[in-house]
Each structure stands twice: as structure tokens, then as C-alpha cells.
Design an enzyme around this catalytic site. Sequence first.
Site, PDB file in Angstrom:
ATOM      1  N   GLY A 140       5.685  -5.977   0.178  1.00 46.55           N
ATOM      2  CA  GLY A 140       5.062  -5.252  -0.927  1.00 46.55           C
ATOM      3  C   GLY A 140       3.592  -5.641  -1.096  1.00 46.55           C
ATOM      4  O   GLY A 140       3.082  -6.530  -0.409  1.00 46.55           O
ATOM      5  N   ALA A 194       8.185 -13.158 -10.713  1.00 51.76           N
ATOM      6  CA  ALA A 194       6.980 -12.438 -11.151  1.00 51.76           C
ATOM      7  C   ALA A 194       7.262 -10.959 -11.389  1.00 51.76           C
ATOM      8  O   ALA A 194       6.438 -10.256 -11.979  1.00 51.76           O
ATOM      9  CB  ALA A 194       5.882 -12.594 -10.112  1.00 51.76           C
ATOM     10  N   THR A 195       8.416 -10.497 -10.921  1.00 50.54           N
ATOM     11  CA  THR A 195       8.791  -9.088 -11.123  1.00 50.54           C
ATOM     12  C   THR A 195       8.834  -8.765 -12.615  1.00 50.54           C
ATOM     13  O   THR A 195       9.181  -9.626 -13.436  1.00 50.54           O
ATOM     14  CB  THR A 195      10.176  -8.847 -10.462  1.00 50.54           C
ATOM     15  OG1 THR A 195      10.037  -9.060  -9.059  1.00 50.54           O
ATOM     16  CG2 THR A 195      10.696  -7.445 -10.712  1.00 50.54           C
ATOM     17  N   HIS A 233      -3.273   0.350 -14.818  1.00 52.44           N
ATOM     18  CA  HIS A 233      -2.777  -0.106 -13.515  1.00 52.44           C
ATOM     19  C   HIS A 233      -2.833   1.035 -12.508  1.00 52.44           C
ATOM     20  O   HIS A 233      -2.950   2.204 -12.868  1.00 52.44           O
ATOM     21  CB  HIS A 233      -1.335  -0.617 -13.621  1.00 52.44           C
ATOM     22  CG  HIS A 233      -1.223  -1.983 -14.230  1.00 52.44           C
ATOM     23  ND1 HIS A 233      -1.139  -2.192 -15.578  1.00 52.44           N
ATOM     24  CD2 HIS A 233      -1.201  -3.214 -13.667  1.00 52.44           C
ATOM     25  CE1 HIS A 233      -1.061  -3.482 -15.833  1.00 52.44           C
ATOM     26  NE2 HIS A 233      -1.097  -4.137 -14.684  1.00 52.44           N
ATOM     27  N   LYS A 261       2.435   1.855  -9.753  1.00 53.16           N
ATOM     28  CA  LYS A 261       3.243   0.984 -10.620  1.00 53.16           C
ATOM     29  C   LYS A 261       4.433   1.739 -11.205  1.00 53.16           C
ATOM     30  O   LYS A 261       4.281   2.867 -11.679  1.00 53.16           O
ATOM     31  CB  LYS A 261       2.372   0.389 -11.737  1.00 53.16           C
ATOM     32  CG  LYS A 261       3.116  -0.617 -12.595  1.00 53.16           C
ATOM     33  CD  LYS A 261       2.172  -1.484 -13.416  1.00 53.16           C
ATOM     34  CE  LYS A 261       2.918  -2.430 -14.337  1.00 53.16           C
ATOM     35  NZ  LYS A 261       3.845  -3.351 -13.646  1.00 53.16           N
ATOM     36  N   GLY A 291       4.628  -5.414 -18.069  1.00 57.89           N
ATOM     37  CA  GLY A 291       5.268  -6.583 -18.670  1.00 57.89           C
ATOM     38  C   GLY A 291       4.255  -7.408 -19.449  1.00 57.89           C
ATOM     39  O   GLY A 291       4.569  -7.969 -20.514  1.00 57.89           O
TER      40      GLY A 291
HETATM   41  N1  NAI Z   1       3.838 -11.505 -12.661  1.00 61.98           N
HETATM   42  C1  NAI Z   1       2.729 -11.089 -12.028  1.00 61.98           C
HETATM   43  O1  NAI Z   1       1.684 -11.761 -12.005  1.00 61.98           O
HETATM   44  C2  NAI Z   1       2.741  -9.774 -11.320  1.00 61.98           C
HETATM   45  C3  NAI Z   1       3.872  -9.041 -11.292  1.00 61.98           C
HETATM   46  N2  NAI Z   1       3.934  -7.887 -10.575  1.00 61.98           N
HETATM   47  C4  NAI Z   1       5.222  -7.250 -10.509  1.00 61.98           C
HETATM   48  O2  NAI Z   1       5.788  -7.547  -9.242  1.00 61.98           O
HETATM   49  C5  NAI Z   1       6.602  -6.472  -8.814  1.00 61.98           C
HETATM   50  C6  NAI Z   1       6.168  -6.034  -7.429  1.00 61.98           C
HETATM   51  O3  NAI Z   1       4.875  -5.476  -7.494  1.00 61.98           O
HETATM   52  P1  NAI Z   1       4.198  -4.855  -6.176  1.00 61.98           P
HETATM   53  O4  NAI Z   1       4.117  -5.877  -5.108  1.00 61.98           O
HETATM   54  O5  NAI Z   1       2.958  -4.184  -6.626  1.00 61.98           O
HETATM   55  O6  NAI Z   1       5.285  -3.746  -5.782  1.00 61.98           O
HETATM   56  P2  NAI Z   1       5.654  -3.182  -4.344  1.00 61.98           P
HETATM   57  O7  NAI Z   1       6.478  -1.964  -4.586  1.00 61.98           O
HETATM   58  O8  NAI Z   1       4.445  -3.068  -3.499  1.00 61.98           O
HETATM   59  O9  NAI Z   1       6.563  -4.338  -3.713  1.00 61.98           O
HETATM   60  C7  NAI Z   1       7.898  -4.568  -4.070  1.00 61.98           C
HETATM   61  C8  NAI Z   1       8.628  -4.936  -2.799  1.00 61.98           C
HETATM   62  O10 NAI Z   1       9.960  -5.305  -3.131  1.00 61.98           O
HETATM   63  C9  NAI Z   1      10.759  -4.833  -2.070  1.00 61.98           C
HETATM   64  N3  NAI Z   1      12.171  -4.742  -2.371  1.00 61.98           N
HETATM   65  C10 NAI Z   1      12.863  -3.723  -2.928  1.00 61.98           C
HETATM   66  N4  NAI Z   1      14.179  -3.975  -2.917  1.00 61.98           N
HETATM   67  C11 NAI Z   1      14.335  -5.178  -2.321  1.00 61.98           C
HETATM   68  C12 NAI Z   1      15.463  -5.980  -1.995  1.00 61.98           C
HETATM   69  N5  NAI Z   1      16.710  -5.567  -2.269  1.00 61.98           N
HETATM   70  N6  NAI Z   1      15.264  -7.165  -1.394  1.00 61.98           N
HETATM   71  C13 NAI Z   1      14.004  -7.594  -1.096  1.00 61.98           C
HETATM   72  N7  NAI Z   1      12.886  -6.861  -1.361  1.00 61.98           N
HETATM   73  C14 NAI Z   1      13.057  -5.672  -1.980  1.00 61.98           C
HETATM   74  C15 NAI Z   1      10.177  -3.447  -1.754  1.00 61.98           C
HETATM   75  O11 NAI Z   1      10.613  -2.976  -0.488  1.00 61.98           O
HETATM   76  C16 NAI Z   1       8.703  -3.753  -1.813  1.00 61.98           C
HETATM   77  O12 NAI Z   1       8.188  -4.135  -0.547  1.00 61.98           O
HETATM   78  C17 NAI Z   1       6.497  -5.405  -9.901  1.00 61.98           C
HETATM   79  O13 NAI Z   1       7.563  -5.564 -10.801  1.00 61.98           O
HETATM   80  C18 NAI Z   1       5.190  -5.745 -10.602  1.00 61.98           C
HETATM   81  O14 NAI Z   1       5.133  -5.303 -11.918  1.00 61.98           O
HETATM   82  C19 NAI Z   1       2.875  -7.431  -9.863  1.00 61.98           C
HETATM   83  C20 NAI Z   1       1.704  -8.107  -9.867  1.00 61.98           C
HETATM   84  C21 NAI Z   1       1.527  -9.323 -10.616  1.00 61.98           C
HETATM   85  O1  LIG Z   2       2.457  -3.948 -11.157  1.00 60.20           O
HETATM   86  C1  LIG Z   2       1.392  -4.597 -11.191  1.00 60.20           C
HETATM   87  O2  LIG Z   2       0.455  -4.376 -10.399  1.00 60.20           O
HETATM   88  C2  LIG Z   2       1.249  -5.643 -12.190  1.00 60.20           C
HETATM   89  N1  LIG Z   2       2.274  -5.915 -12.954  1.00 60.20           N
HETATM   90  C3  LIG Z   2       2.376  -6.952 -13.890  1.00 60.20           C
HETATM   91  C4  LIG Z   2       2.779  -6.431 -15.252  1.00 60.20           C
HETATM   92  O3  LIG Z   2       3.583  -5.474 -15.319  1.00 60.20           O
HETATM   93  O4  LIG Z   2       2.358  -6.983 -16.258  1.00 60.20           O
HETATM   94  C5  LIG Z   2       1.202  -7.881 -13.901  1.00 60.20           C
HETATM   95  C6  LIG Z   2      -0.108  -7.310 -13.473  1.00 60.20           C
HETATM   96  O5  LIG Z   2      -0.718  -6.702 -14.559  1.00 60.20           O
HETATM   97  C7  LIG Z   2      -0.012  -6.411 -12.265  1.00 60.20           C
END
Ligand code: NAI
Ligand SMILES: O=C(O)C1=N[C@H](C(=O)O)C[C@H](O)C1
Length: 264
Positions: free
Chosen positions: A12, A96-97, A156, A160, A166
Amino acid sequence: MAMKIAVHGAAGRMGQRVVALASADSRYQIVAALESATHPAQGQDAGLLAGVGKLGIPLAVVGESDADVVIDFSVPDAAIAVLTHCLEFNKPLVIATTGFDVPQDDYIRESARKIPIVWAPSMSPAVNLLMKLTETAAKSLRDLPTGVDVEIIERHHRFKEDAPSGTALRFGKIVAEAMGQESHIHGRHGRPGERPRNEIGYHALRSGDNPGEHTIIFGMLGETIELKVAASNRDCYAQGALIAADWIIDKPPGLYSMNDVLGL
Ligand SMILES: NC(=O)C1=CN([C@@H]2O[C@H](COP(=O)(O)OP(=O)(O)OC[C@H]3O[C@@H](n4cnc5c(N)ncnc54)[C@H](O)[C@@H]3O)[C@@H](O)[C@H]2O)C=CC1
Ligand SMILES: O=C(O)C1=N[C@H](C(=O)O)C[C@H](O)C1
């Protein structure tokens, strides 16, 4: 010795940045790159996919590994599945999800009685610092006689899946705990009438490739405060997750936040 890391959601947007940053830092070693069984890149090298050259770690489904810690950036159902795996193998987990439902939230809290978990909607140090500043502002403005209207705007990228973010929801929780607003509304249209005092408004914008931006507005009569944090790329989150992995490795079971990790 380098810390052995498994990245869940490795293909991802975020997973790739975690792989890239960890592979450039001798304190970390990527030992597993976990992905959905149906991902078209299954079996491909995680380093090549992340643009940092071959690492010799192919994308694979969740299974036994010698990882010291798992970092999860995936989707809610998959994050819950990897959490169950971490419980079985007694591994610390950085979640982080975002976008969990209430039973999933409860499962994470319950699981943290058995393994150490860092769980945060934003791993960014700047975002977590702004949460502290927001708490301070909210407590200071709570009793202002003219009233204070709090609105939260997040922007975003178009890809997203959850809204509001979150992080925006967490900002709202922090404000509500400090100021007491009971009504949380998402956007406005039609003729909602005069704005009630006990309301927080959330506005989720989706546009282009924005890696994440949050603005907390405290609107008063005669003046306005805006607290804003904006990412220019995703590395603030990826780096924060690696810091959290480093921090959690020797901790007892428990639910930890980025405040714990960063000492805020
Ligand atoms: N806490 C933080 O700082 C941040 C949190 N996020 C969150 O992280 C999550 C992912 O964001 P992105 O990377 O932008 O999304 P993305 O869609 O690019 O990546 C998610 C990945 O999870 C994979 N996935 C789906 N089902 C799966 C399974 N059963 N097993 C393993 N992998 C699986 C997908 O194939 C994909 O590659 C979102 O919920 C987002 O809101 C994103 C950025 C920062
Ligand atoms: O999906 C994203 O990109 C992000 N998701 C997180 C959220 O839902 O708060 C954190 C960040 O803002 C990026």
C-alpha cells in the site's frame, strides 16, 4: 542488532514508505512484507515494489515469521486479522489503520491486555503535538462568555476510504472532552439554522494526492484561532510508526498511544 519488522499492508501507499525508510536505516530489518492473498503483486520483492532495490523479501500472506514487531497500515478487517495472529504468536503490534467499527475498537482494547499495542490514528509527531496544543486551547476557551464554535476540516487524497479521517475524529474527541460539546455533525446543507453552541462540525475534503491536512478552528465573536498541521508527504507517518515499533519492543502488554511513544 537490527530490529526485525513485519510490515502488514506492505504494497500500500503507507506500507511501501515503511519498507523504504526501514530499509535505509541500519536499526531496522524488514523480515516480512505481508499483503492480501488477492493482491496482484503477491510474490514480488517488497523493496523493488517500494522503489528501493531488491530486499529479498517477497510479498506474502500473514504467517509465522521471526519478526520482533508488526507494523500495520492496511484496512480494518485485515488489521483485526493480523492482530489475532499477533495474539497467537505474542508479538507487539503498531496499529496505524483507521476506520474501525465499535466492536473492532473493543477487540483492540481487549487484546491489549495480552500483548503490547501502539494504536494511533496518526503516527506523525507534528499531528500528535498539535493534539496537545488543541487540548490546551480547548481548555483555555471553554468558559468564554461569547461562546466558541469548533469546526474541524480535514483534507486527504482521493483514494482515502474512510471519512472523516481517524485523526479528525480524535481531534473532535479531545475538544469535546475539554469543552463538553455533545453534538458531532458531518457537513451542513439545506437550512440548518443558527449554529448551536454545543456542536462540533466535521468537514472531510477529498482532493488529488493530498497526504493529509487538519485544521481545528475555534471561532469566537471578533476573533478566530486556527490550528493547522499539514503533511507534505507520507514519511512523517512512516517514520512515526518506526519510532513506535522501536519504543514498544520491550514494553509489557498494554494499550499505548503516540503520546506515550513521544513522551508528550
Ligand atoms: N496512523 C497513521 O499515521 C496513518 C494511517 N493511515 C491509515 O492506514 C491505512 C492504509 O492507508 P494507505 O496505505 O494509504 O492505504 P492503501 O490502500 O494504499 O494500502 C492498504 C494496503 O492494505 C492491503 N490489504 C488489504 N487487505 C489485506 C489483507 N487481508 N492482508 C494484508 N494486507 C491487506 C491492501 O492490499 C493495500 O495494499 C488506512 O486506514 C489509512 O487511513 C494512513 C496514513 C497514516
Ligand atoms: O488515509 C490517510 O492517508 C491518512 N489517514 C489517517 C487518518 O485517517 O487520520 C492519518 C493521516 O491523516 C493520513
